[in-house]
Design a protein around this motif. Structure first.
Motif, PDB file in Angstrom:
ATOM      1  N   ASN A 133       0.862  -1.175   0.000  1.00 42.24           N
ATOM      2  CA  ASN A 133       0.000   0.000   0.000  1.00 42.24           C
ATOM      3  C   ASN A 133       0.904   1.233   0.000  1.00 42.24           C
ATOM      4  O   ASN A 133       1.052   1.916   0.998  1.00 42.24           O
ATOM      5  CB  ASN A 133      -0.935  -0.001   1.211  1.00 42.24           C
ATOM      6  CG  ASN A 133      -1.883   1.169   1.201  1.00 42.24           C
ATOM      7  OD1 ASN A 133      -2.081   1.804   0.166  1.00 42.24           O
ATOM      8  ND2 ASN A 133      -2.452   1.482   2.342  1.00 42.24           N
ATOM      9  N   LYS A 140       1.660   3.764  -7.691  1.00 42.48           N
ATOM     10  CA  LYS A 140       0.897   3.489  -6.473  1.00 42.48           C
ATOM     11  C   LYS A 140       0.273   2.106  -6.572  1.00 42.48           C
ATOM     12  O   LYS A 140      -0.451   1.807  -7.521  1.00 42.48           O
ATOM     13  CB  LYS A 140      -0.188   4.547  -6.267  1.00 42.48           C
ATOM     14  CG  LYS A 140      -1.041   4.337  -5.040  1.00 42.48           C
ATOM     15  CD  LYS A 140      -0.268   4.507  -3.758  1.00 42.48           C
ATOM     16  CE  LYS A 140      -1.187   4.384  -2.548  1.00 42.48           C
ATOM     17  NZ  LYS A 140      -0.459   4.369  -1.294  1.00 42.48           N
ATOM     18  N   GLU A 142      -1.915  -0.805  -4.383  1.00 41.06           N
ATOM     19  CA  GLU A 142      -2.735  -1.123  -3.216  1.00 41.06           C
ATOM     20  C   GLU A 142      -3.324  -2.510  -3.431  1.00 41.06           C
ATOM     21  O   GLU A 142      -4.433  -2.657  -3.942  1.00 41.06           O
ATOM     22  CB  GLU A 142      -3.856  -0.094  -3.026  1.00 41.06           C
ATOM     23  CG  GLU A 142      -3.359   1.303  -2.730  1.00 41.06           C
ATOM     24  CD  GLU A 142      -4.495   2.301  -2.565  1.00 41.06           C
ATOM     25  OE1 GLU A 142      -5.660   1.916  -2.731  1.00 41.06           O
ATOM     26  OE2 GLU A 142      -4.197   3.469  -2.295  1.00 41.06           O
TER      27      GLU A 142
END
Length: 197
Positions: A133, A140, A142
């Motif tokens: 995360n 990015k 997650e």
């Protein structure tokens, strides 16, 4: 009193300006060297970016999420190796490795990091997982990634010292999330003291 107040303000300034939330470095720029002495080191590359376990200096729940923990031994008549790592610097990242070796203790050698079917209840268990995360190399991420019977890697145990209670080795693996996204873990190394089950 004025000096204490100025010191407090300066300390707060350093704390808040020292944090860069856009920084995607996991912790260090270099991996720890490979050792076989029980030095409690761990490192790998996640999609090419250095990862080492670390907790932020102001960790409130450090006892609940230790940054590096290895447990090894016999549990329910089966030998199990469980290595978990955690880093909460500018996001959360964890890497975990699990080996189930039946009624035989682990020895120095190669072990698969794909998937184990537990004989007690026919449950498939990933031997390697990675939860991310944060930004990794500017992207990015997650998600949670798991090895399975089609993808995985190899863990090599280089040294087991039962007297000093540490295990050293190397590893690599690939893992997949529920959306078909891959993560590649390379150049892994660990040299960690263990607790018994």
């Amino acid at each position: 009193m004025k000096r204490i107040y100025l010191f407090f303000i300066a300390s707060l300034f350093l704390v808040f300006t020292g944090c860069d939330t856009e920084d995607d470095n996991v912790v260090n720029e270099e991996l720890p060297i490979s050792t076989i002495a029980g030095l409690n080191t761990f490192g790998c590359l996640i999609n090419g970016q250095v990862y080492v376990p670390e907790q932020e200096s102001f960790c409130l729940d450090c006892e609940d999420a230790p940054k590096l923990q290895l447990t090894y031994g016999e549990v329910f008549e089966e030998y199990r190796f469980s290595l978990s790592t955690f880093n909460d610097t500018d996001g959360d990242v964890s890497v975990a490795l699990e080996l189930f070796n039946g009624n035989e203790p682990l020895t120095e050698g190669l072990y698969s990091l794909s998937q184990t079917i537990l004989e007690t209840n026919d449950t498939p268990v990933a031997n390697a997982t990675c939860s991310i995360n944060k930004k990794i190399n500017g992207e990015k991420i997650e998600s949670e990634f798991y090895s399975n019977d089609n993808i995985g890697g190899v863990l090599e145990i280089i040294k087991i010292d039962e007297e000093k209670k540490f295990i050293s080795g190397t590893f690599y693996f690939s893992a997949l999330d529920g959306n078909g996204q891959f993560v590649n873990i390379t150049d892994g190394r660990f040299d960690v003291t263990y607790n018994s089950f």
